[in-house]
Design a protein around this motif. Structure first.
Motif, PDB file in Angstrom:
ATOM      1  N   LEU A 206      35.373  44.001  54.839  1.00 14.37           N
ATOM      2  CA  LEU A 206      35.975  45.154  55.497  1.00 14.37           C
ATOM      3  C   LEU A 206      35.756  45.138  57.006  1.00 14.37           C
ATOM      4  O   LEU A 206      36.601  45.612  57.773  1.00 14.37           O
ATOM      5  N   ALA A 207      34.629  44.579  57.434  1.00 14.76           N
ATOM      6  CA  ALA A 207      34.302  44.536  58.860  1.00 14.76           C
ATOM      7  C   ALA A 207      34.774  43.249  59.524  1.00 14.76           C
ATOM      8  O   ALA A 207      34.463  43.015  60.689  1.00 14.76           O
ATOM      9  N   GLY A 208      35.508  42.420  58.791  1.00 14.67           N
ATOM     10  CA  GLY A 208      36.043  41.198  59.378  1.00 14.67           C
ATOM     11  C   GLY A 208      35.015  40.120  59.607  1.00 14.67           C
ATOM     12  O   GLY A 208      35.179  39.263  60.473  1.00 14.67           O
ATOM     13  N   ARG A 209      33.967  40.092  58.775  1.00 13.82           N
ATOM     14  CA  ARG A 209      32.891  39.140  58.990  1.00 13.82           C
ATOM     15  C   ARG A 209      32.648  38.207  57.801  1.00 13.82           C
ATOM     16  O   ARG A 209      31.835  37.300  57.916  1.00 13.82           O
ATOM     17  N   ARG A 210      33.323  38.426  56.673  1.00 12.65           N
ATOM     18  CA  ARG A 210      33.260  37.508  55.540  1.00 12.65           C
ATOM     19  C   ARG A 210      34.611  37.495  54.845  1.00 12.65           C
ATOM     20  O   ARG A 210      35.362  38.473  54.922  1.00 12.65           O
ATOM     21  N   GLY A 211      34.900  36.392  54.151  1.00 14.09           N
ATOM     22  CA  GLY A 211      36.201  36.242  53.535  1.00 14.09           C
ATOM     23  C   GLY A 211      36.170  36.122  52.037  1.00 14.09           C
ATOM     24  O   GLY A 211      35.219  36.521  51.363  1.00 14.09           O
ATOM     25  N   GLU A 212      37.218  35.516  51.503  1.00 12.40           N
ATOM     26  CA  GLU A 212      37.487  35.508  50.072  1.00 12.40           C
ATOM     27  C   GLU A 212      36.471  34.720  49.266  1.00 12.40           C
ATOM     28  O   GLU A 212      36.244  35.021  48.085  1.00 12.40           O
ATOM     29  N   ALA A 213      35.814  33.738  49.870  1.00 12.37           N
ATOM     30  CA  ALA A 213      34.951  32.839  49.103  1.00 12.37           C
ATOM     31  C   ALA A 213      33.823  33.572  48.380  1.00 12.37           C
ATOM     32  O   ALA A 213      33.351  33.111  47.344  1.00 12.37           O
ATOM     33  N   VAL A 214      33.399  34.728  48.893  1.00 14.40           N
ATOM     34  CA  VAL A 214      32.267  35.424  48.304  1.00 14.40           C
ATOM     35  C   VAL A 214      32.698  36.622  47.456  1.00 14.40           C
ATOM     36  O   VAL A 214      31.863  37.387  46.978  1.00 14.40           O
ATOM     37  N   LEU A 215      34.020  36.790  47.249  1.00 11.65           N
ATOM     38  CA  LEU A 215      34.533  37.948  46.541  1.00 11.65           C
ATOM     39  C   LEU A 215      35.372  37.530  45.341  1.00 11.65           C
ATOM     40  O   LEU A 215      35.969  36.450  45.332  1.00 11.65           O
ATOM     41  N   ASP A 216      35.433  38.398  44.335  1.00  3.58           N
ATOM     42  CA  ASP A 216      36.313  38.192  43.190  1.00  3.58           C
ATOM     43  C   ASP A 216      37.537  39.088  43.391  1.00  3.58           C
ATOM     44  O   ASP A 216      37.394  40.306  43.519  1.00  3.58           O
ATOM     45  N   VAL A 217      38.703  38.477  43.406  1.00  2.00           N
ATOM     46  CA  VAL A 217      39.943  39.212  43.669  1.00  2.00           C
ATOM     47  C   VAL A 217      40.858  39.081  42.462  1.00  2.00           C
ATOM     48  O   VAL A 217      41.151  37.964  42.017  1.00  2.00           O
ATOM     49  N   SER A 218      41.314  40.218  41.944  1.00  2.00           N
ATOM     50  CA  SER A 218      42.250  40.200  40.816  1.00  2.00           C
ATOM     51  C   SER A 218      43.488  41.011  41.168  1.00  2.00           C
ATOM     52  O   SER A 218      43.423  41.963  41.932  1.00  2.00           O
ATOM     53  N   GLY A 219      44.625  40.595  40.581  1.00  2.00           N
ATOM     54  CA  GLY A 219      45.871  41.303  40.803  1.00  2.00           C
ATOM     55  C   GLY A 219      46.646  40.829  42.004  1.00  2.00           C
ATOM     56  O   GLY A 219      47.712  41.364  42.313  1.00  2.00           O
ATOM     57  N   GLY A 220      46.137  39.853  42.723  1.00  2.00           N
ATOM     58  CA  GLY A 220      46.814  39.352  43.908  1.00  2.00           C
ATOM     59  C   GLY A 220      45.836  38.610  44.794  1.00  2.00           C
ATOM     60  O   GLY A 220      44.784  38.154  44.324  1.00  2.00           O
ATOM     61  N   THR A 221      46.164  38.470  46.052  1.00  2.00           N
ATOM     62  CA  THR A 221      45.299  37.797  47.003  1.00  2.00           C
ATOM     63  C   THR A 221      44.493  38.831  47.788  1.00  2.00           C
ATOM     64  O   THR A 221      44.838  40.027  47.822  1.00  2.00           O
ATOM     65  N   LEU A 222      43.410  38.376  48.407  1.00  2.00           N
ATOM     66  CA  LEU A 222      42.585  39.270  49.203  1.00  2.00           C
ATOM     67  C   LEU A 222      43.434  39.855  50.337  1.00  2.00           C
ATOM     68  O   LEU A 222      43.994  39.113  51.140  1.00  2.00           O
ATOM     69  N   PRO A 223      43.525  41.165  50.429  1.00  2.00           N
ATOM     70  CA  PRO A 223      44.350  41.767  51.492  1.00  2.00           C
ATOM     71  C   PRO A 223      43.856  41.395  52.887  1.00  2.00           C
ATOM     72  O   PRO A 223      42.651  41.349  53.143  1.00  2.00           O
ATOM     73  N   ALA A 224      44.795  41.115  53.761  1.00  2.00           N
ATOM     74  CA  ALA A 224      44.482  40.905  55.173  1.00  2.00           C
ATOM     75  C   ALA A 224      44.366  42.264  55.825  1.00  2.00           C
ATOM     76  O   ALA A 224      45.280  43.098  55.751  1.00  2.00           O
TER      77      ALA A 224
END
Length: 228
Positions: A206-224
């Motif tokens: 949320l703060a623009g300091r980490r990306g998708e690699a550390v998150l589980d995303v379902s239903g689509g891609t990680l929102p920009a």
């Protein structure tokens, strides 16, 4: 309810942690790159000092910065200073901010920040707390998102999720650490995307300091997300 006195005390604690950590550096460290693009450690420290003065301006009912150009010029001017000068400036500007915050005032009043953003005066200390904590991480000197106080992490996730709520360019998103949940993005009857992760990783995204690699995303891609 926002407790501005509590948040001012938290600002002091966060600033003390920062000053203690930075005091262990040397002058050469001021010139090395920080984790922020094109900014050295000195740029981050200069920004923190000038931000304290800017938020004092806000509490005084003045413009936060004379202009965006003046803000950037002040940071560029102050970035190369020796470590002891940086420390003194940050300590003194923080003291000015907290002294202004300790004065009797109408904390329900509306104040204006940058780019026409408005908020209640009572939220200004929390905004300063966020500046100190996140930029301490940005220095890259051993303080990480995982080291942030739990209260701050949860409240900053709340704050940032609300900041992007109803944003037309962000899909309806459910954010969860497995126990708590937040919503952000476009209004919809059901989320388009669910983002799951540890609190530190959710905050980092949320703060623009980490990306998708550390998150589980379902239903689509990680929102920009839009820049802060």
């Amino acid at each position: 309810m926002i407790d501005h006195a509590h948040d001012l005390a938290s600002v002091q604690e966060a600033t003390d942690r920062l000053l203690t950590a930075v005091a262990k550096l040397d002058n050469a460290s001021v010139a090395r790159p920080s984790r922020l693009p094109d900014w050295t450690v000195g740029h981050v420290l200069a920004h923190l000092a000038r931000n304290a003065d800017a938020l004092t301006n806000v509490l005084d009912g003045h413009r936060m910065y004379a202009s965006g150009e003046a803000r950037d010029a002040d940071i560029a001017r102050d970035a190369p200073r020796p470590l002891d000068t940086q420390l003194t400036d940050l300590r003194e500007s923080d003291a000015r901010f907290r002294a202004r915050g300790a004065e009797p005032a109408d904390w329900t009043r509306t104040v204006e920040l940058r780019n026409g953003v408005t908020d209640t005066a009572a939220r200004v200390p929390f905004r300063r707390w966020g500046e100190v904590e996140l930029h301490h991480v940005d220095l890259g000197i051993g303080y990480e998102l995982e080291d942030l106080p739990e209260e701050f992490t949860e409240r900053e996730i709340d704050f940032l999720a609300a900041r992007f709520l109803a944003h037309p360019d962000v899909p309806a998103t459910r954010i969860t650490d497995g126990t708590r949940a937040w919503h952000t993005g476009r209004q919809a009857s059901r989320p388009e995307v669910t983002v799951t992760g540890r609190p530190a990783d959710l905050l980092g995204w949320l703060a623009g300091r980490r990306g998708e690699a550390v998150l589980d995303v379902s239903g689509g891609t990680l929102p920009a997300l839009p820049p802060l």
